[in-house]
Design an enzyme around this catalytic site. Structure first.
Site, PDB file in Angstrom:
ATOM      1  CB  VAL A  72     -12.887   3.285 -12.167  1.00 25.25           C
ATOM      2  CG1 VAL A  72     -12.148   4.332 -11.343  1.00 25.25           C
ATOM      3  CG2 VAL A  72     -12.225   3.097 -13.506  1.00 25.25           C
ATOM      4  CB  SER A  73     -17.439   0.166 -11.504  1.00 26.75           C
ATOM      5  OG  SER A  73     -17.093  -0.157 -10.182  1.00 26.75           O
ATOM      6  CB  THR A  74     -18.448   2.555 -15.659  1.00 30.12           C
ATOM      7  OG1 THR A  74     -18.309   3.809 -15.001  1.00 30.12           O
ATOM      8  CG2 THR A  74     -19.506   1.720 -14.960  1.00 30.12           C
TER       9      THR A  74
END
Length: 186
Positions: free
Chosen positions: A8-10
Site C-alpha cells: 500500500v502507498s500510505t
C-alpha cells in the site's frame, strides 16, 4: 512455494484486501509493506525477490502493486522467468506459468519497448527542431564571452593569479580554465 507480495502507498491505507486475496489464491508466505511505488528500493520486495527459488510462484493482487512502471514490471518478471519462477497477478488474470499468460506478458514487454522507442524518437526530433531554430541544448555558460575576455585580460597581469580571477567572477578555477579554453578553441 507460492509467495505473495502486497503493498500500500500510505500509512492510512490498509493491505487487508490484498492479503486476503493472496491467501485465498494459496500464498504460503506474504511480504507486506507500506511504501510509495515511486521508490525503486522497497525492502520487503527486495527480500521477497531474493527468497524466491526455481519453481516458486510470486503472486500479487494487482500489477501496479509490484512495479513503478511497465518497464520496471517487465524487468522484474523477466528476471523471475530467467530464474524459473512463475508470476501471477490476480486482478489482471496474468499467469506466466501458462503459455497464454507468457504470451500476454510478452505483449506487455513489446508495448513497453515500443513506448521507450517512441519517447526516444520524440526526444531526438524535439532536439533537432530546437537546433534548427538556432537553440542549443545544455546548461547556459557561467561566464559570458565578455567575462571571459575580461578574465583573459586580467591574467595578462603577472601579479594576478587564476585563483583571484576565478574568485572575482565567482566561479571555480576549473570553470575558468574551461571557459578560457573554449574561447581559445574558437
Amino acid at each position: 512455494m507460492i509467495i505473495g507480495y502486497a503493498r500500500v502507498s500510505t500509512n492510512d491505507q490498509n493491505p487487508e484486501l490484498q492479503v486476503d486475496a493472496l491467501k485465498k489464491a494459496g500464498a504460503e508466505q506474504i511480504f507486506q509493506e507500506k511504501f510509495t511505488g515511486t521508490l525503486r528500493e522497497r525492502p520487503e520486495l527486495s527480500q521477497c525477490l531474493r527468497m524466491l527459488r526455481q519453481g516458486d510462484v510470486l503472486i500479487v493482487w494487482k500489477l501496479d502493486r509490484l512495479a513503478r512502471s511497465l518497464k520496471d514490471l517487465v524487468e522484474i518478471v523477466q528476471d523471475l522467468q530467467d530464474r524459473g519462477i512463475g508470476f501471477k497477478s490476480l486482478t489482471e488474470s496474468i499467469d506466466t506459468t501458462s503459455s497464454g499468460g507468457r504470451l500476454v506478458f510478452h505483449i506487455f514487454g513489446a508495448l513497453a519497448e515500443f513506448e521507450r522507442d517512441l519517447i526516444r524518437e520524440r526526444t531526438i526530433a524535439g532536439l533537432q527542431a530546437a537546433r534548427a531554430r538556432g537553440r542549443k541544448g545544455g546548461r547556459k555558460p557561467t561566464l559570458s564571452d565578455t567575462d571571459i575576455k575580461k578574465a583573459a585580460a586580467m591574467l595578462l597581469d603577472p601579479s594576478i593569479t587564476k585563483k583571484e580571477v576565478a574568485e572575482h567572477f565567482r566561479v571555480s578555477r576549473t570553470t575558468l580554465n574551461a571557459a578560457l579554453k573554449r574561447i581559445a578553441d574558437t
